[in-house]
Design a protein around this motif. Sequence first.
Motif, PDB file in Angstrom:
ATOM      1  N   LEU A 102      28.229 -31.154 -47.383  1.00 25.36           N
ATOM      2  CA  LEU A 102      28.848 -30.041 -48.103  1.00 25.36           C
ATOM      3  C   LEU A 102      28.644 -28.733 -47.354  1.00 25.36           C
ATOM      4  O   LEU A 102      29.551 -27.921 -47.232  1.00 25.36           O
ATOM      5  CB  LEU A 102      28.284 -29.930 -49.522  1.00 25.36           C
ATOM      6  N   ARG A 103      27.424 -28.520 -46.859  1.00 25.03           N
ATOM      7  CA  ARG A 103      27.167 -27.300 -46.074  1.00 25.03           C
ATOM      8  C   ARG A 103      27.963 -27.321 -44.780  1.00 25.03           C
ATOM      9  O   ARG A 103      28.471 -26.307 -44.335  1.00 25.03           O
ATOM     10  CB  ARG A 103      25.681 -27.169 -45.776  1.00 25.03           C
ATOM     11  N   ARG A 104      28.078 -28.497 -44.172  1.00 21.15           N
ATOM     12  CA  ARG A 104      28.828 -28.619 -42.932  1.00 21.15           C
ATOM     13  C   ARG A 104      30.305 -28.307 -43.164  1.00 21.15           C
ATOM     14  O   ARG A 104      30.940 -27.660 -42.350  1.00 21.15           O
ATOM     15  CB  ARG A 104      28.649 -30.011 -42.342  1.00 21.15           C
ATOM     16  N   SER A 105      30.851 -28.739 -44.309  1.00 21.28           N
ATOM     17  CA  SER A 105      32.262 -28.461 -44.582  1.00 21.28           C
ATOM     18  C   SER A 105      32.496 -26.969 -44.746  1.00 21.28           C
ATOM     19  O   SER A 105      33.520 -26.445 -44.308  1.00 21.28           O
ATOM     20  CB  SER A 105      32.747 -29.225 -45.818  1.00 21.28           C
ATOM     21  N   ALA A 106      31.553 -26.260 -45.340  1.00 13.72           N
ATOM     22  CA  ALA A 106      31.687 -24.803 -45.456  1.00 13.72           C
ATOM     23  C   ALA A 106      31.583 -24.152 -44.078  1.00 13.72           C
ATOM     24  O   ALA A 106      32.335 -23.226 -43.762  1.00 13.72           O
ATOM     25  CB  ALA A 106      30.625 -24.237 -46.391  1.00 13.72           C
ATOM     26  N   GLY A 107      30.685 -24.647 -43.245  1.00  9.84           N
ATOM     27  CA  GLY A 107      30.554 -24.097 -41.889  1.00  9.84           C
ATOM     28  C   GLY A 107      31.792 -24.341 -41.052  1.00  9.84           C
ATOM     29  O   GLY A 107      32.236 -23.463 -40.306  1.00  9.84           O
ATOM     30  N   VAL A 108      32.389 -25.519 -41.187  1.00  5.86           N
ATOM     31  CA  VAL A 108      33.599 -25.815 -40.434  1.00  5.86           C
ATOM     32  C   VAL A 108      34.755 -24.967 -40.952  1.00  5.86           C
ATOM     33  O   VAL A 108      35.611 -24.523 -40.175  1.00  5.86           O
ATOM     34  CB  VAL A 108      33.922 -27.327 -40.500  1.00  5.86           C
ATOM     35  N   ALA A 109      34.794 -24.714 -42.263  1.00  7.06           N
ATOM     36  CA  ALA A 109      35.839 -23.854 -42.818  1.00  7.06           C
ATOM     37  C   ALA A 109      35.714 -22.434 -42.276  1.00  7.06           C
ATOM     38  O   ALA A 109      36.719 -21.790 -41.959  1.00  7.06           O
ATOM     39  CB  ALA A 109      35.779 -23.854 -44.345  1.00  7.06           C
ATOM     40  N   VAL A 110      34.489 -21.940 -42.142  1.00  4.64           N
ATOM     41  CA  VAL A 110      34.277 -20.611 -41.561  1.00  4.64           C
ATOM     42  C   VAL A 110      34.711 -20.602 -40.096  1.00  4.64           C
ATOM     43  O   VAL A 110      35.362 -19.659 -39.640  1.00  4.64           O
ATOM     44  CB  VAL A 110      32.801 -20.177 -41.710  1.00  4.64           C
ATOM     45  N   ALA A 111      34.379 -21.668 -39.359  1.00  3.14           N
ATOM     46  CA  ALA A 111      34.787 -21.748 -37.955  1.00  3.14           C
ATOM     47  C   ALA A 111      36.312 -21.782 -37.832  1.00  3.14           C
ATOM     48  O   ALA A 111      36.881 -21.165 -36.927  1.00  3.14           O
ATOM     49  CB  ALA A 111      34.182 -22.985 -37.295  1.00  3.14           C
ATOM     50  N   ALA A 112      36.974 -22.481 -38.745  1.00  2.00           N
ATOM     51  CA  ALA A 112      38.441 -22.516 -38.729  1.00  2.00           C
ATOM     52  C   ALA A 112      39.017 -21.136 -39.018  1.00  2.00           C
ATOM     53  O   ALA A 112      40.012 -20.732 -38.409  1.00  2.00           O
ATOM     54  CB  ALA A 112      38.957 -23.523 -39.754  1.00  2.00           C
ATOM     55  N   LEU A 113      38.393 -20.404 -39.919  1.00  2.00           N
ATOM     56  CA  LEU A 113      38.855 -19.051 -40.223  1.00  2.00           C
ATOM     57  C   LEU A 113      38.686 -18.134 -39.021  1.00  2.00           C
ATOM     58  O   LEU A 113      39.580 -17.349 -38.689  1.00  2.00           O
ATOM     59  CB  LEU A 113      38.105 -18.488 -41.434  1.00  2.00           C
ATOM     60  N   VAL A 114      37.577 -18.248 -38.322  1.00  2.00           N
ATOM     61  CA  VAL A 114      37.351 -17.433 -37.126  1.00  2.00           C
ATOM     62  C   VAL A 114      38.365 -17.794 -36.036  1.00  2.00           C
ATOM     63  O   VAL A 114      38.948 -16.905 -35.397  1.00  2.00           O
ATOM     64  CB  VAL A 114      35.897 -17.603 -36.619  1.00  2.00           C
ATOM     65  N   ALA A 115      38.597 -19.091 -35.838  1.00  2.00           N
ATOM     66  CA  ALA A 115      39.555 -19.517 -34.810  1.00  2.00           C
ATOM     67  C   ALA A 115      40.964 -19.061 -35.152  1.00  2.00           C
ATOM     68  O   ALA A 115      41.711 -18.607 -34.279  1.00  2.00           O
ATOM     69  CB  ALA A 115      39.516 -21.032 -34.652  1.00  2.00           C
ATOM     70  N   SER A 116      41.329 -19.161 -36.416  1.00  2.00           N
ATOM     71  CA  SER A 116      42.681 -18.735 -36.784  1.00  2.00           C
ATOM     72  C   SER A 116      42.806 -17.214 -36.744  1.00  2.00           C
ATOM     73  O   SER A 116      43.899 -16.691 -36.524  1.00  2.00           O
ATOM     74  CB  SER A 116      43.066 -19.275 -38.160  1.00  2.00           C
ATOM     75  N   SER A 117      41.710 -16.500 -36.904  1.00  2.00           N
ATOM     76  CA  SER A 117      41.750 -15.046 -36.762  1.00  2.00           C
ATOM     77  C   SER A 117      42.058 -14.650 -35.318  1.00  2.00           C
ATOM     78  O   SER A 117      42.641 -13.593 -35.076  1.00  2.00           O
ATOM     79  CB  SER A 117      40.429 -14.418 -37.199  1.00  2.00           C
ATOM     80  N   GLY A 118      41.680 -15.498 -34.380  1.00  6.68           N
ATOM     81  CA  GLY A 118      42.023 -15.254 -32.982  1.00  6.68           C
ATOM     82  C   GLY A 118      43.525 -15.227 -32.762  1.00  6.68           C
ATOM     83  O   GLY A 118      44.022 -14.510 -31.898  1.00  6.68           O
ATOM     84  N   THR A 119      44.255 -15.984 -33.574  1.00  7.63           N
ATOM     85  CA  THR A 119      45.709 -15.965 -33.453  1.00  7.63           C
ATOM     86  C   THR A 119      46.273 -14.621 -33.901  1.00  7.63           C
ATOM     87  O   THR A 119      47.288 -14.174 -33.379  1.00  7.63           O
ATOM     88  CB  THR A 119      46.361 -17.094 -34.274  1.00  7.63           C
ATOM     89  N   LEU A 120      45.608 -13.984 -34.845  1.00  5.45           N
ATOM     90  CA  LEU A 120      46.064 -12.658 -35.276  1.00  5.45           C
ATOM     91  C   LEU A 120      45.843 -11.630 -34.180  1.00  5.45           C
ATOM     92  O   LEU A 120      46.702 -10.796 -33.915  1.00  5.45           O
ATOM     93  CB  LEU A 120      45.324 -12.226 -36.545  1.00  5.45           C
ATOM     94  N   VAL A 121      44.676 -11.695 -33.557  1.00  8.05           N
ATOM     95  CA  VAL A 121      44.364 -10.748 -32.485  1.00  8.05           C
ATOM     96  C   VAL A 121      45.292 -10.973 -31.302  1.00  8.05           C
ATOM     97  O   VAL A 121      45.750 -10.026 -30.671  1.00  8.05           O
ATOM     98  CB  VAL A 121      42.880 -10.884 -32.070  1.00  8.05           C
ATOM     99  N   CYS A 122      45.593 -12.232 -31.038  1.00  7.60           N
ATOM    100  CA  CYS A 122      46.439 -12.592 -29.899  1.00  7.60           C
ATOM    101  C   CYS A 122      47.858 -12.078 -30.049  1.00  7.60           C
ATOM    102  O   CYS A 122      48.407 -11.487 -29.122  1.00  7.60           O
ATOM    103  CB  CYS A 122      46.454 -14.114 -29.765  1.00  7.60           C
ATOM    104  N   CYS A 123      48.439 -12.284 -31.183  1.00 11.40           N
ATOM    105  CA  CYS A 123      49.882 -12.103 -31.270  1.00 11.40           C
ATOM    106  C   CYS A 123      50.350 -11.174 -32.389  1.00 11.40           C
ATOM    107  O   CYS A 123      51.331 -10.467 -32.216  1.00 11.40           O
ATOM    108  CB  CYS A 123      50.539 -13.464 -31.443  1.00 11.40           C
ATOM    109  N   VAL A 124      49.686 -11.188 -33.517  1.00 10.16           N
ATOM    110  CA  VAL A 124      50.144 -10.376 -34.647  1.00 10.16           C
ATOM    111  C   VAL A 124      49.814  -8.903 -34.426  1.00 10.16           C
ATOM    112  O   VAL A 124      50.663  -8.036 -34.639  1.00 10.16           O
ATOM    113  CB  VAL A 124      49.550 -10.891 -35.971  1.00 10.16           C
ATOM    114  N   LEU A 125      48.600  -8.617 -33.999  1.00  9.65           N
ATOM    115  CA  LEU A 125      48.180  -7.223 -33.815  1.00  9.65           C
ATOM    116  C   LEU A 125      49.080  -6.473 -32.835  1.00  9.65           C
ATOM    117  O   LEU A 125      49.589  -5.399 -33.163  1.00  9.65           O
ATOM    118  CB  LEU A 125      46.720  -7.161 -33.379  1.00  9.65           C
ATOM    119  N   PRO A 126      49.336  -7.006 -31.632  1.00 11.15           N
ATOM    120  CA  PRO A 126      50.233  -6.271 -30.718  1.00 11.15           C
ATOM    121  C   PRO A 126      51.646  -6.103 -31.270  1.00 11.15           C
ATOM    122  O   PRO A 126      52.234  -5.019 -31.162  1.00 11.15           O
ATOM    123  CB  PRO A 126      50.243  -7.127 -29.454  1.00 11.15           C
TER     124      PRO A 126
END
Length: 126
Positions: free
Chosen positions: A5-29
Motif C-alpha cells: 500500500l505504501r509502495r503504491s502511494a510512492g509509485v503514484a507520487v513518482a508518476a505525478l512527478v514524471a508527468s509534471s515533466g511533460t508540463l515543463v517540457c511542452c505546456v509551459l513554453p
Amino acid sequence: MNAPLRRSAGVAVAALVASSGTLVCCVLPALMVALGAGAALAGLVSAVPQLIWLSEHKAWVFGIAAAMIGLAGVAIRRARRLPCPADPALARACKRLRGVSAVLYSLALAVFFVGVAFAFVLPRIG
C-alpha cells in the motif's frame, strides 16, 4: 501499514512527478508564447537551458512518464485487492492511503494528457 500500500502511494507520487515533466517540457513554453510572454520564455530558457533538452527529447519524456503512469496503475490496482488491517485506526489509514493514491494517480493522468495535447495534438491542428 502494508508495504504494498505504501509502495503504491510512492509509485503514484513518482508518476505525478514524471508527468509534471511533460508540463515543463511542452505546456509551459506553449502557454507562455500564447500569452505573449515570449521574452520571459527567452529569459527562462537562458536561466534553465535544460528546458531545451527536454523539448528536444519530448518523446523520451513522454515515454518515461507513460511507463511510470502504467507502473502506478498496476501497483494501485494490486493494492486495491489487499486486505486492510483489522485495527479500526489502521483500517482508516489504509482506506485513506488508497484514496490518496487514487487521487494522485488521477492527477498524474490528467497532467499527462494535457501535456500530450500541447506536445502532439495542438501542433498538428494549428
